[in-house]
Every structure is written in structure tokens, then in C-alpha cells.
Design a protein around this motif. Structure first.
Motif: not given
Ligand code: FEO
Length: 170
Positions: A17, A24, A46, A50, A53, A94, A97, A127, A130
Motif C-alpha cells: 500500500e 501515485y 490517490q 493509499e 489503506h 489496481e 493489488v 478494490q 479502485e
């Protein structure tokens, strides 16, 4: 109490993360250098998401009496040939992830760690959003192309994005 295997996997996800935030930010820097301030803004928000997260997992590990161990963050790409490439990378990232989160859910389930499985559901849902956001922007960039007035207006629109911490958070 977290099992070692689950603790290590959660630590790896914290790193993933944080790498996402780094990636980003690199994209933010790329757009800043091209004076596309709306695109740059979108990427900065963004990156903040993250970090949110990463910190959500960080706090969870502590809550479960585990230990967070931070590791090196890989350097992201610094340059792209055009805007389309940036969003192709965003969408691909993404999707990657999502795969990592799914693997984590599989592990937590196999280890009968129901608390971690329940905690990860938030990330499973996140997700979906995302991937949808990245895919939509890739489509829009493909529609407007890499220059011209349509791009100018899309850049303006992306200037509006603001960071709001998701409400469903502890
Ligand atoms: Fe933390 Fe963009 O996934």
C-alpha cells in the motif's frame, strides 16, 4: 493474537500500500511536470488514499497484538510516454493489488483467522471501487486523447477531487 504467517502477510500488504502511494506520487510529479494540475491533483489524492489503506492495516496489526515491521519501499517508475500509459499502469496496478488482497483473504481463511478475514472484506470492496475508478479514467483518456480542449476540460474536472476518509472506518 495474530499468527506469524498472517502477521508477515499483513506487513507485506502495508508495504504494497505504501508502494502504491509512492507510485501515485510519482505519477503526480509526472503530471506536475507537464502542467496538468487536475491530473496531478487526482494522483495526489490517490496517494493519500493509499496511505490511508496502509495505516488501516498498520493499526489493525497493533490491535491484534502483532508487530508492524516496515521494509524498504521499491522506487516507482518516474516517466511515462503519455497520459494513456499512466492510466494503463494505474489500472494494471489496481488489478495487481486486488490479487494481493484476494491472496490475503485466502491465507486468513486457511489459517481460520476470522477476524482478519472480516477486516479484509473492507479492502475487497475498496478494490472494486479502485479498479472501477482507474478503468473509467483510462476509458476517458482514450476518448479525449492526449491533447486538445477535451483534455483541458477533463483536467479541470479532475481538479475537483478531494480526499475524504471513508466513513466506514474505525
Ligand atoms: Fe490500496 Fe489502490 O489500493
Amino acid at each position: 493474537m495474530l499468527k506469524k504467517k498472517v502477521e508477515e502477510a499483513l506487513n507485506a500488504q502495508i508495504n504494497a500500500e505504501m508502494y502504491s502511494a509512492y507510485l501515485y506520487l510519482a505519477m503526480n510529479a509526472y503530471f506536475e511536470s507537464r502542467t496538468l494540475s487536475g491530473f496531478a491533483n487526482w494522483m495526489k489524492i490517490q496517494a493519500q488514499e493509499e496511505m490511508f489503506h496502509a495505516m488501516k492495516i498498520y493499526d489493525f496489526v497493533h490491535e491484534r497484538n502483532g508487530q508492524v515491521v516496515l521494509s524498504s519501499i521499491e522506487a516507482p517508475n518516474a516517466n511515462w510516454n503519455n497520459i494513456t500509459e499512466v492510466f494503463e499502469d494505474t489500472y494494471a496496478h489496481e488489478q495487481k493489488v486486488t490479487g494481493l488482497i484476494n491472496d490475503l483473504v485466502d491465507l486468513a481463511t486457511a489459517e481460520k483467522d476470522h477476524a482478519t478475514t472480516a477486516f479484509l472484506q473492507w479492502f475487497v470492496d475498496e478494490q472494486v471501487e479502485e479498479e472501477a475508478n482507474a478503468s473509467k479514467l483510462l476509458d476517458e483518456v482514450n476518448m479525449v486523447g492526449n491533447e486538445g480542449s477535451a483534455l483541458f476540460f477533463l483536467d479541470r474536472e479532475l481538479q475537483q477531487r478531494v480526499f475524504t476518509a471513508p466513513a466506514d472506518n474505525k
